[in-house]
Design an enzyme around this catalytic site. Structure first.
Site, PDB file in Angstrom:
ATOM      1  CB  CYS A   8      -0.882   0.037   1.239  1.00 40.66           C
ATOM      2  SG  CYS A   8      -1.959  -1.380   1.407  1.00 40.66           S
ATOM      3  CB  THR A   9       1.543   4.088  -1.721  1.00 34.73           C
ATOM      4  OG1 THR A   9       2.449   3.090  -2.204  1.00 34.73           O
ATOM      5  CG2 THR A   9       2.278   5.409  -1.566  1.00 34.73           C
ATOM      6  NE  ARG A  24       5.367  -0.667  -2.738  1.00 32.27           N
ATOM      7  CZ  ARG A  24       4.796  -0.714  -1.529  1.00 32.27           C
ATOM      8  NH1 ARG A  24       3.760   0.041  -1.260  1.00 32.27           N
ATOM      9  NH2 ARG A  24       5.261  -1.513  -0.595  1.00 32.27           N
TER      10      ARG A  24
END
Lengths: 253, 121
Positions: free
Chosen positions: A1-2, A191
């Site tokens: 997730c970000t 990320r």
């Protein structure tokens, strides 16, 4: 997730997240994607929780899942949760629960309870930081006033770190993937750096929900595990959720 | 970009969502908190029954891959159903309501709802 919480130059707060799920749970060679990720997409819904016909909070969720991983209490706060991997993981908490030690919160039940019952940013922050949990997690919380935004890094028993927005000192966004901020991310799964790079390129004066969607559409922030993108704007009580796809060439995570 | 073989320049025109990275908007449902917990999720889960069962089957397939024993999984299902009864109110009642609404084993719905804790390892 970000997950990202950002504040623009007028003090308006924005919150957005990519929900990534399904790593190592089966690769579909024909579809070139993770099986669980693909199966979860049709389950994604936007929920409006009402009491006396009035919205209490909204959430982007999976049908059949009563806890919360992304939500907004309009006018008060926004909340997303990212998975935190640890050897002292949730399986230990589950084991303790089975043995009768039941004083901890299941992660998604705590986020649901906070969205349903907390009536201020500070109260939400306090509950997320100090409630005992069965599993470690990252809570990304945004408020409705300048400076109200943070990432809470949680072990099962304590808040290991609370990283607050601090616009006076140039911290106009916080971004969390699935790694502790004081450690470098896994080389094969960075990320964080691309997200920070895109946020810095966007600049504070241009930040908006469309800008955050653009950032979350950039590979590898968008990747084969990405189920959906949710955009939240607290002062307007606004939430929009879109299903995502990452066509080849695309990072598997 | 140099480090990541899949990395790309920051997108600037992806919004409004369209094109190959966009797979559609999600439907909106109202969850009425004035209803008894067992009734809150009925409409939504009935509408999505096939999709929920699809995911439950996939979860079982994954468990079978790791555990190799149908008997053990059946036993695990009954224990998960018991675990569901230990979950705090109103979550336990909501989960029971979901299982009943789509006629799925309670243990499967419990597992779906505690997936995070089980898989953070």
């Amino acid at each position: 997730c970000t997950s990202i919480v950002a504040e623009d130059t007028t003090g308006k707060l924005y919150h957005a997240r990519n929900l990534d799920f399904g790593l190592f749970l089966g690769w579909d060679v024909n579809a070139s994607s993770w099986r669980t990720t693909q199966k979860l997409k049709p389950l994604m819904v936007s929920l409006d929780f009402q009491r006396n016909n009035k919205t209490v909070f909204r959430s982007a969720n999976f049908a059949g899942y009563v806890g919360m991983v992304s939500g907004i209490r309009p006018g008060i706060f926004t909340l997303t949760m990212n998975e935190r991997f640890s050897l002292d993981g949730g399986y230990i908490g589950v084991f303790e629960w089975l043995l009768g030690q039941r004083n901890g919160w299941w992660m998604s039940f705590l986020t649901r309870s906070v969205l349903e019952n907390s009536t201020s940013y500070e109260d939400a922050k306090d509950r997320l930081a100090h409630s005992k949990l069965l599993a470690p997690a990252y809570f990304i919380l945004g408020g409705n006033k300048s400076g109200e935004g943070c990432v809470i890094t949680r072990s099962r028993v304590a808040a290991l770190d609370i990283w607050d927005l601090d616009t006076k000192n140039g911290v106009w966004y916080v971004v969390e993937t699935n790694y502790d901020r004081w450690k470098p991310p896994l080389v094969l799964d960075d990320r964080r750096s691309p997200a920070r790079n895109c946020l810095n390129q966007t600049r504070q004066e241009n930040i908006s929900l469309p800008a955050l969607y653009n950032i979350l559409s950039t590979k590898p922030i968008l990747n084969k595990l990405t189920v959906s993108t949710t955009l939240l704007q607290v002062s307007e009580g606004h939430m929009e959720t879109y299903l995502r796809e990452c066509p080849d060439p695309c990072s598997p995570w | 970009v140099a480090k990541d073989p899949f990395g790309e320049e920051c997108k600037t025109l992806a919004y409004p969502p369209s094109g190959p990275t966009y797979k559609g908007k999600v439907p909106t449902y109202i969850i009425n908190l004035d209803l008894p917990p067992s009734e809150r999720w009925v409409q939504l889960t009935r509408d999505k029954a096939a999709e929920v069962k699809d995911v439950l089957k996939l979860m079982k397939d994954i468990l079978t891959t790791f555990l190799h024993s149908g008997k053990f999984i059946a036993s695990l299902e009954s224990k998960l159903a018991w675990l569901g009864s230990t979950l705090p109110y109103p979550f336990n009642e909501e989960i029971k309501g979901i299982a009943s609404a789509i006629d799925a084993p309670l243990g499967d719905i419990v597992l779906f709802n505690i997936f995070y804790e089980v898989f953070t390892v």
